[in-house]
Design an enzyme around this catalytic site. Sequence first.
Site, PDB file in Angstrom:
ATOM      1  N   SER A  20      42.900  42.183  43.767  1.00  0.00           N
ATOM      2  CA  SER A  20      41.690  41.882  45.181  1.00  0.00           C
ATOM      3  C   SER A  20      40.635  41.287  44.502  1.00  0.00           C
ATOM      4  CB  SER A  20      41.003  43.155  46.055  1.00  0.00           C
ATOM      5  OG  SER A  20      39.917  42.513  47.040  1.00  0.00           O
ATOM      6  N   ASP A  79      41.722  28.130  38.357  1.00  0.00           N
ATOM      7  CA  ASP A  79      41.836  26.878  39.593  1.00  0.00           C
ATOM      8  C   ASP A  79      40.860  25.449  39.107  1.00  0.00           C
ATOM      9  OD1 ASP A  79      44.051  28.246  40.633  1.00  0.00           O
ATOM     10  OD2 ASP A  79      43.396  28.305  42.160  1.00  0.00           O
ATOM     11  N   LYS A 119      46.988  40.529  45.676  1.00  0.00           N
ATOM     12  CA  LYS A 119      46.310  41.269  46.864  1.00  0.00           C
ATOM     13  C   LYS A 119      45.535  40.154  47.427  1.00  0.00           C
ATOM     14  CE  LYS A 119      43.664  44.577  49.099  1.00  0.00           C
ATOM     15  NZ  LYS A 119      42.178  43.858  49.661  1.00  0.00           N
TER      16      LYS A 119
END
Length: 524
Positions: free
Chosen positions: A298, A309, A323
């Site tokens: 999460s 990223d 998740k």
Amino acid sequence: MRIKKLYLPIILATALAVGVLIGGYLNFSGPGRNFTANANRSKLNKLMELIESEYVDDVNTDSIVDLTVNGILEKLDPHSVYIAKNEMEQVTQSMKGDFVGIGVNFYMYNDSVAIIKPIENGPSEAAGLKAGDRILYAGTSKLFGRKLPSDSLFSKLKGEEGSKVNLTIYRKSEQKKFKVTITRGVVPIKSVDIAIMLNNKTGYIKINRFAETTYKEFHNGLLELKKLGATELIVDLRDNGGGYMEMAADIADEFLKDNELIVKTKNKKGNIDKTLATEEGNFENGKLYILINENSASASEILAGAIQDNDRGTIVGRRSFGKGLVQKEMPLGDGSAVRLTVARYYTPSGRSIQKPYNHGTDEYFSDFEKRFVSGELFAADSIKVADSLKFKTKKGRIVYGGGGIIPDIFVPIEGSHGDEALGMLMQSGLMSYFVFEQLDKDRKAFQGLTFPQMVAKLNATDAYFNNFKSYIAKSGLIFNLEAQKPVVKRYIAAEFARQLFDENKYFQIVLKEDAMVKAVLGRK
């Protein structure tokens, strides 16, 4: 909050919350469907009324309603859950980051309430209570010899801030009984376990969940480490199951430059909410490492995904849980609440890291077993990735969506095949209770020892290791501890350090031989 928000004004967020609550009356395609939905609700209400008024035996209809609600939510996704009113206080308390009480860690030992350790700077420590003390009475309520459940004990010791409770204490080390009055106060529940220097330039921060106070705790720890000379940082998110997404985004903002994308969410209507970093980061330069494992989920994955990223740091460890759903907690009017999935989130490269849940909740949460059997926990080349889910980071590196964050540097699980649960055992309450009971037999044996002397004393003998083997055997657990003797002895020593000294000393021992930390420090 310092994060920049795009495309989702406050009025829309409010409308979303209200819309979920009264969704039975809105957003349908036509009057016929609305009529059917209302008729089905009336059917459920009528059934409850008939059971209450006509059924031959007395029935707790509240429990039936709870079962019905849970049954409905189970048809949605694994993270849309019902929180019963008797569970709400504990859930709220954990996410708030504090509670009002006397400030002790305790457990039922031989039918008495034994204090493992008073919480630092808490009401009990201020009143002079010590590790090993037994609480015999809270006011006139007898607490020993009754095998009281934990929730009952908590209710005796918690109360309003500033209220007083009279305790009768037995101090075993001095064989005396005495009374003390403690004024209840706000006791923090830390979400940042520790912020320490591992060497003269590398700081380490461990986050156990993302609660209301997490960003503040992290921010304070980060600033302190910078004062101590930290130019490189390890953020440990292992076994962190998540929490508030906003806290993860705030922490990511400390590392990312102005206008870099942190995360975006998309709801049922297709509305996209982007969260961007601001110019206020306190650690936008310097090496950064994020530690994750199969239990990092999460909000932990939001933070790790944002760092990966944007090519800001290095992700170390094993593939995370997977998740990618966002929940909103909404009250149901009777003290209970529903935590409903209202959106999906995507990392800056556009990845959804949500693993499939179309084969039921049991299979979804047993994913660890699959990873163990496939060998993924022990070898990076066993990680299965879908070539169709390729994405590119800011600098063009290939990353994958679907089923968690794949680390840049893989570190296998500690121990050999068959010992996959050893780490969880070492960090469980069972280890804490074992060490307490060993100290309780002869606390004076460690009295006056410095930290190095304590470590040397424990390392010089296998007595506590052998005692622990017997202890878990009596608990019905089967482990091949001989094969992992150095690991077990390390955690035993660390728990002794925690109970005799503090959390810092615990982590000094544990991290010294930690495989992921060594993987990071070995790259320098």
